[in-house]
Design an enzyme around this catalytic site. Structure first.
Site, PDB file in Angstrom:
ATOM      1  N   GLY A 169      11.352  -7.763  -5.115  1.00  0.00           N
ATOM      2  CA  GLY A 169      10.893  -7.847  -6.488  1.00  0.00           C
ATOM      3  C   GLY A 169       9.485  -7.357  -6.748  1.00  0.00           C
ATOM      4  O   GLY A 169       9.114  -7.109  -7.892  1.00  0.00           O
ATOM      5  N   ASP A 170       8.680  -7.189  -5.698  1.00  0.00           N
ATOM      6  CA  ASP A 170       7.299  -6.724  -5.879  1.00  0.00           C
ATOM      7  C   ASP A 170       6.800  -6.059  -4.597  1.00  0.00           C
ATOM      8  O   ASP A 170       5.713  -6.355  -4.108  1.00  0.00           O
ATOM      9  CB  ASP A 170       6.389  -7.892  -6.258  1.00  0.00           C
ATOM     10  CG  ASP A 170       5.015  -7.451  -6.733  1.00  0.00           C
ATOM     11  OD1 ASP A 170       4.882  -6.308  -7.208  1.00  0.00           O
ATOM     12  OD2 ASP A 170       4.064  -8.260  -6.638  1.00  0.00           O
ATOM     13  N   LEU A 171       7.579  -5.125  -4.065  1.00  0.00           N
ATOM     14  CA  LEU A 171       7.288  -4.572  -2.743  1.00  0.00           C
ATOM     15  C   LEU A 171       6.337  -3.378  -2.835  1.00  0.00           C
ATOM     16  O   LEU A 171       6.688  -2.253  -2.498  1.00  0.00           O
ATOM     17  CB  LEU A 171       8.586  -4.164  -2.039  1.00  0.00           C
ATOM     18  CG  LEU A 171       8.455  -3.982  -0.513  1.00  0.00           C
ATOM     19  CD1 LEU A 171       8.239  -5.326   0.154  1.00  0.00           C
ATOM     20  CD2 LEU A 171       9.680  -3.301   0.054  1.00  0.00           C
ATOM     21  N   HIS A 172       5.127  -3.634  -3.288  1.00  0.00           N
ATOM     22  CA  HIS A 172       4.112  -2.576  -3.259  1.00  0.00           C
ATOM     23  C   HIS A 172       3.454  -2.559  -1.876  1.00  0.00           C
ATOM     24  O   HIS A 172       3.684  -3.433  -1.036  1.00  0.00           O
ATOM     25  CB  HIS A 172       3.084  -2.782  -4.365  1.00  0.00           C
ATOM     26  CG  HIS A 172       2.365  -4.087  -4.331  1.00  0.00           C
ATOM     27  ND1 HIS A 172       1.376  -4.370  -3.414  1.00  0.00           N
ATOM     28  CD2 HIS A 172       2.485  -5.203  -5.098  1.00  0.00           C
ATOM     29  CE1 HIS A 172       0.901  -5.574  -3.620  1.00  0.00           C
ATOM     30  NE2 HIS A 172       1.564  -6.118  -4.625  1.00  0.00           N
TER      31      HIS A 172
END
Length: 299
Positions: free
Chosen positions: A193-196
């Site tokens: 969901g937020d794999l930066h």
């Protein structure tokens, strides 16, 4: 008792008001209680992320770990559920949890993140391979992205009508079509969901481990946009922005073993959503322009 970093305390209070002030004031005693319960002692200086503090600790047997306590918010609620489902596969291990306090004891990863790799293509490929490993069947009770798809479509329609400097109609329509056709038909797959780049750390047990998941359930292609919004400066320096963007998405799709077209469509739809969100919440003008550009060139 621990000392709460001043910048973190101030930022939390500015965002959360009286509730944030009360939470920050309670943190030292909460940490002391958790350290006692989990038989740990502080090993290094307290750090922090955007919404929580990070306390490096050492357990009674000498093992290193990290105590994380986050501000109570629905967006943080399913982080331990994701870690529990992965059981250390591509992500740090969950050692203990206290859901009422939004607290976890986690495996300590190493120093450095994907953001520090000189080779951006390799960083994207690493993230793609992690997405593939993290794509396990999701446990019950986690938020399903397909349940949000109709609301996203309605938000796109309303935002396009009311926000200043709207994106071209065809761009918004393409995003709406993706949400209509792909958004409501998603697998029961766990999604970070937020794999930066900053949420992937170097480690010893595995070369790279993910942190800070949202714990969504849906299409692994959902995470592609975060890799376009990481290291923007590399894209801006490219002679051909469109070619550079498409190359980055192709590397991610191949590494994650996801259909390239599906990745591109999700990236376009989420770029439109991000562009609208940026207008609503005061993103810097340069970031809005770049997100608009991504949305248009991916259409």
């Amino acid at each position: 008792m621990i000392e709460i970093p001043a910048g973190f305390a101030q930022g939390t209070i500015e965002r959360q008001g009286e509730q944030g002030q009360e939470w920050v004031a309670s943190l030292p005693s909460v940490v002391d209680e958790l350290l006692d319960r989990w038989n740990c002692e502080i090993a290094e200086q307290v750090g922090h992320g955007g919404v929580g503090i990070i306390v490096p600790v050492r357990s009674a047997d000498g093992a290193s770990a990290v105590l994380k306590v986050s501000f109570p918010h629905p967006g943080n609620a399913h982080e331990p559920d994701a870690f529990a489902a992965w059981r250390g596969r591509g992500a740090v291990l969950l050692l203990e949890r206290d859901d009422a306090r939004f607290a976890m004891l986690l495996e300590q990863a190493g120093e450095g993140t994907l953001a520090e790799l000189d080779d951006v293509d390799e960083a994207v490929a690493v993230a793609g391979r992690l997405v593939r490993r993290l794509a396990v069947r999701a446990p019950a009770g986690l938020p399903r992205l397909r349940d949000r798809a109709e609301g996203w479509q309605e938000d796109l329609r309303k935002d396009a009508a009311r926000l200043a400097r709207p994106l071209p109609r065809r761009v918004v329509q393409a995003a709406a079509a993706t949400l209509r056709e792909l958004g409501c038909d998603q697998p029961d797959t766990l999604v970070h969901g937020d794999l930066h780049f900053g949420n992937v750390l170097r480690a010893e047990r595995e070369p790279w481990l993910a942190i800070d998941p949202k714990g969504y359930v849906g299409d692994p292609a959902y995470d592609a946009i975060t890799l376009l919004r990481s290291r923007f400066e590399d894209l801006l320096a490219a002679d051909d922005l469109e070619a550079a963007v498409l190359r980055r998405l192709a590397i991610f799709a191949d590494a994650a073993e996801i259909d390239r077209e599906r990745v591109q469509r999700w990236a376009q739809a989420r770029a439109v959503m991000a562009a609208h969100w940026g207008r609503e919440h005061g993103d810097p003008a340069w970031l809005i322009r770049l997100t608009d550009g991504l949305a248009e060139l991916l259409t």
